[in-house]
Every structure is written in C-alpha cells, then in structure tokens.
Design a protein around this motif. Structure first.
Motif, PDB file in Angstrom:
ATOM      1  N   ASP A 175       0.838  -1.204   0.000  1.00 36.47           N
ATOM      2  CA  ASP A 175       0.000   0.000   0.000  1.00 36.47           C
ATOM      3  C   ASP A 175       0.871   1.252   0.000  1.00 36.47           C
ATOM      4  O   ASP A 175       0.551   2.237  -0.663  1.00 36.47           O
ATOM      5  CB  ASP A 175      -0.906   0.036   1.246  1.00 36.47           C
ATOM      6  N   HIS A 176       1.966   1.198   0.750  1.00 35.09           N
ATOM      7  CA  HIS A 176       2.827   2.376   0.889  1.00 35.09           C
ATOM      8  C   HIS A 176       3.455   2.746  -0.448  1.00 35.09           C
ATOM      9  O   HIS A 176       3.284   3.864  -0.949  1.00 35.09           O
ATOM     10  CB  HIS A 176       3.909   2.074   1.933  1.00 35.09           C
ATOM     11  N   LEU A 284       0.689  -6.258  -5.747  1.00 29.80           N
ATOM     12  CA  LEU A 284       1.330  -5.135  -6.459  1.00 29.80           C
ATOM     13  C   LEU A 284       0.797  -5.128  -7.882  1.00 29.80           C
ATOM     14  O   LEU A 284       1.382  -5.720  -8.784  1.00 29.80           O
ATOM     15  CB  LEU A 284       2.851  -5.286  -6.415  1.00 29.80           C
ATOM     16  N   LYS A 285      -0.302  -4.435  -8.068  1.00 30.23           N
ATOM     17  CA  LYS A 285      -1.069  -4.571  -9.312  1.00 30.23           C
ATOM     18  C   LYS A 285      -0.632  -3.627 -10.426  1.00 30.23           C
ATOM     19  O   LYS A 285      -0.853  -3.901 -11.600  1.00 30.23           O
ATOM     20  CB  LYS A 285      -2.562  -4.338  -9.015  1.00 30.23           C
ATOM     21  N   PRO A 287       1.337  -2.231 -13.195  1.00 30.75           N
ATOM     22  CA  PRO A 287       2.472  -2.733 -13.974  1.00 30.75           C
ATOM     23  C   PRO A 287       3.565  -1.679 -14.204  1.00 30.75           C
ATOM     24  O   PRO A 287       4.696  -2.015 -14.568  1.00 30.75           O
ATOM     25  CB  PRO A 287       1.835  -3.146 -15.306  1.00 30.75           C
ATOM     26  N   THR A 288       3.230  -0.397 -13.973  1.00 33.75           N
ATOM     27  CA  THR A 288       4.257   0.638 -14.188  1.00 33.75           C
ATOM     28  C   THR A 288       5.218   0.725 -13.006  1.00 33.75           C
ATOM     29  O   THR A 288       6.259   1.360 -13.097  1.00 33.75           O
ATOM     30  CB  THR A 288       3.620   2.030 -14.436  1.00 33.75           C
ATOM     31  N   LEU A 289       4.859   0.102 -11.894  1.00 33.21           N
ATOM     32  CA  LEU A 289       5.737   0.133 -10.720  1.00 33.21           C
ATOM     33  C   LEU A 289       6.490  -1.194 -10.622  1.00 33.21           C
ATOM     34  O   LEU A 289       5.927  -2.224 -10.270  1.00 33.21           O
ATOM     35  CB  LEU A 289       4.895   0.379  -9.452  1.00 33.21           C
ATOM     36  N   GLN A 290       7.749  -1.152 -10.965  1.00 39.65           N
ATOM     37  CA  GLN A 290       8.560  -2.378 -11.027  1.00 39.65           C
ATOM     38  C   GLN A 290       9.747  -2.278 -10.075  1.00 39.65           C
ATOM     39  O   GLN A 290      10.358  -1.219  -9.968  1.00 39.65           O
ATOM     40  CB  GLN A 290       9.119  -2.554 -12.456  1.00 39.65           C
TER      41      GLN A 290
END
Ligand code: A3P
Length: 295
Positions: A175-176, A284-285, A287-290
């Motif tokens: 969440d953070h 972690l849904k 997809p731009t955050l890897q």
C-alpha cells in the motif's frame, strides 16, 4: 524495556510512538520550501536524508556535519515523546519548529493518506525512496530485533508472514509504495527514487535529484558528497550510524547492516520466496511500478 504493541490506526498498523503526537502532526504548518523525505521503513531513508542534507548544507554549514546527528538535522515528523530513552526527548514537530536552516528537510514514513494536508496546500517538495519488498523485509526484521522501541519481531518466518499481511509498524509495504506511486501522477513536486538505482549508480541518481531540485553543483562538490554517502563511510560516521541512540542495540544487529541489493537471498527459503512472489503478484497490481531484486 517493554516492547510496544501494534494497533489499528485508521486502517494501518502503527505503534504509539508514531501516533501520540497526531494532533500536532496533522496541524503541522508546512512551508512552500519544505522538503519532505518519505519512505516505508528500511528503504534507504537515512541514506537519502544524508544525501539531501549534503546537497543543501554540505558546503555552507560543514560544521553541522561534525556535531549534529543526522536525526536532528533532518527531524522525524511523527516521532513523539513517548520514547523512553533520552535521545528522542523532543517531538519531531517541536524539533522542526526550532530549525533555523532553510529549506527544512523533514523525514517521515507516513503512508500517502496520512501526510498532513498543509504540505499539499503549500506545494512542498517531496522525495520518495522505495526499496524492493524482500530486502526491505529482511532489513526490517533485523531492525526490529535491535531496536527496543519496535514490536518484538519473533522469528523470521513469523515476521515475514506479518509483514506480508501489513502487521508491522506503518502497515503494508504494498500500500505504501503504490499509494505514493499513484500520487506521483497528480503531484508534480514528487520525485520517486529506488534504493536499487541509488546502489547501482549513486552519481546518476544524485544528478537526477539535483535536476529535479534545481541545484547545480561543481564536479568537486559532487565527488565529495559521493564519498561521504558511501556505505562504509556512513557506517563509521557517528553522526549517521545511529550509534548515539541507546534504544538500538547495535551488537544485536548494526543499523548500517549490509547495505546491499539481494541480501534477501541469505534469509528467504525457496518456499518462502515462492509464496512471497505469489502474494506480491496479487498485491502489487500497477504494472508501471517495477522493482529489482538483484544487484
Ligand atoms: P540493510 O539492513 O539491508 O543493511 P532506513 O534508513 O530506511 O532505515 O534503511 C536502512 C537500510 O539502508 C539498511 O539496509 C542500511 O544498511 C541501508 N543503508 C543506509 N545507508 C546506506 C548506504 N550509504 N548505502 C547502502 N545502503 C545503505
């Protein structure tokens, strides 16, 4: 010393030490030139705080580097006075009110929905640093072992399960990091950095930070900062290694522990890793955050 217990605070697991000054925190009067350094615990906060402190004050106030511990130069917004040890006799908000230098550099671990509204109203600058979930978990586990102001972590496998469920101080890592990542889309004065990138090329990340902050440094100044923020140098520096804080038992585990990307492989079992990956896929849904899990 009695360990604190977690409780539900508006949907996030917290401990009293970080919520007891809630009124002062929520009513905190931000300034447009404030710079807030935000992270989930154990993501490279201290590293980023020191880098920022050097960028702004390394040249003009070199004496502060030698005599004032980093945690006083970059106060911790939500820390309250409930800490039983004398190092934190002052609330973060009080320390901030006493700061005479500009800009004020402010550390916080608050999830995005808890940041005092005044920072948004004043359009303050925000630097967010994120670290991959597995290295953060391992670092957090060792930190809870050595810091008597944190809840008792129990054994590694219990801690890992709690961490996955967000039953640690500041709640869910997922969440953070996602909450702050989403905020980046609508708030242009937010710079989102990754521990793994800092570790790969600190100079490149420092250049990006300078360009975001509108700072211009000479090659010599940059070189000087890069030397100071090296892990080994921060580890032996009494002003950055938290050795002045007595509720941390550095013989159990040093605050400046390893400073590596991929150290999780030394603690996760194969099965823990497989389950963790599955859980991560669900939670972690975006997809731009890897994240990168290897050096
Ligand atoms: P490890 O426990 O994996 O060693 P925080 O400041 O958010 O509490 O994060 C602490 C983590 O950042 C620790 O990770 C610490 O060693 C690491 N760290 C601190 N300074 C660092 C540096 N200069 N280079 C690399 N890692 C650093």
């Amino acid at each position: 010393m009695d360990r604190p217990t977690l409780f539900d605070f508006h949907g996030v697991s917290m401990i009293k030490q970080f919520t007891d000054s809630w009124e002062e925190v929520q009513n905190f009067k931000a300034r447009p030139d404030d710079i807030v350094i935000v992270s989930y615990p154990k993501s490279g906060t201290t590293w980023t705080c020191y880098l920022m402190d050097l960028l702004f004050f390394g040249k003009t106030c070199p004496e502060r580097l030698l005599s004032i511990p980093l945690q006083e130069r970059v106060p911790f917004l939500e820390i309250s006075r409930t800490s039983p040890t004398p190092e934190y006799l002052q609330k973060g908000t009080d320390l901030l009110d006493q700061l005479t230098t500009t800009p004020r550099l402010i550390k916080t671990h608050l999830p995005v929905q808890f940041l005092p509204k005044s920072f948004w109203e004043q359009n303050s600058t925000i630097i967010y640093v994120a670290r991959n979930a597995k290295d953060t978990a391992v670092s957090y586990y060792h930190f809870c072992r050595m810091n008597y102001c944190m809840p008792e972590p129990a054994d590694w496998s219990t801690f890992l399960q709690n961490y996955k469920e967000g039953k640690v101080s500041y709640g869910s890592w997922y969440d953070h990091v996602s909450g702050w990542w989403e905020m980046k889309r609508s708030y242009s004065k937010l710079h989102y950095m990754f521990y793994e990138d800092l570790s790969e090329d600190t100079g490149r990340e420092m250049d990006q930070l300078c360009s975001f902050l509108g700072l211009s440094l000479s090659a010599e100044e940059k070189e000087n900062i890069l030397t100071r923020v090296k892990f080994d140098n921060m580890k032996t520096n009494k002003m950055t290694n938290f050795s002045t804080i007595h509720h941390m038992d550095q013989t159990v585990s040093p605050f400046m522990r390893k400073g590596k990307v991929g150290d999780w492989k030394n603690l996760f079992t194969v099965s823990q890793n497989e389950k963790f990956d599955e859980d991560c896929k669900q939670k972690l849904k975006n997809p731009t955050l890897q994240f990168r899990y290897d050096a």
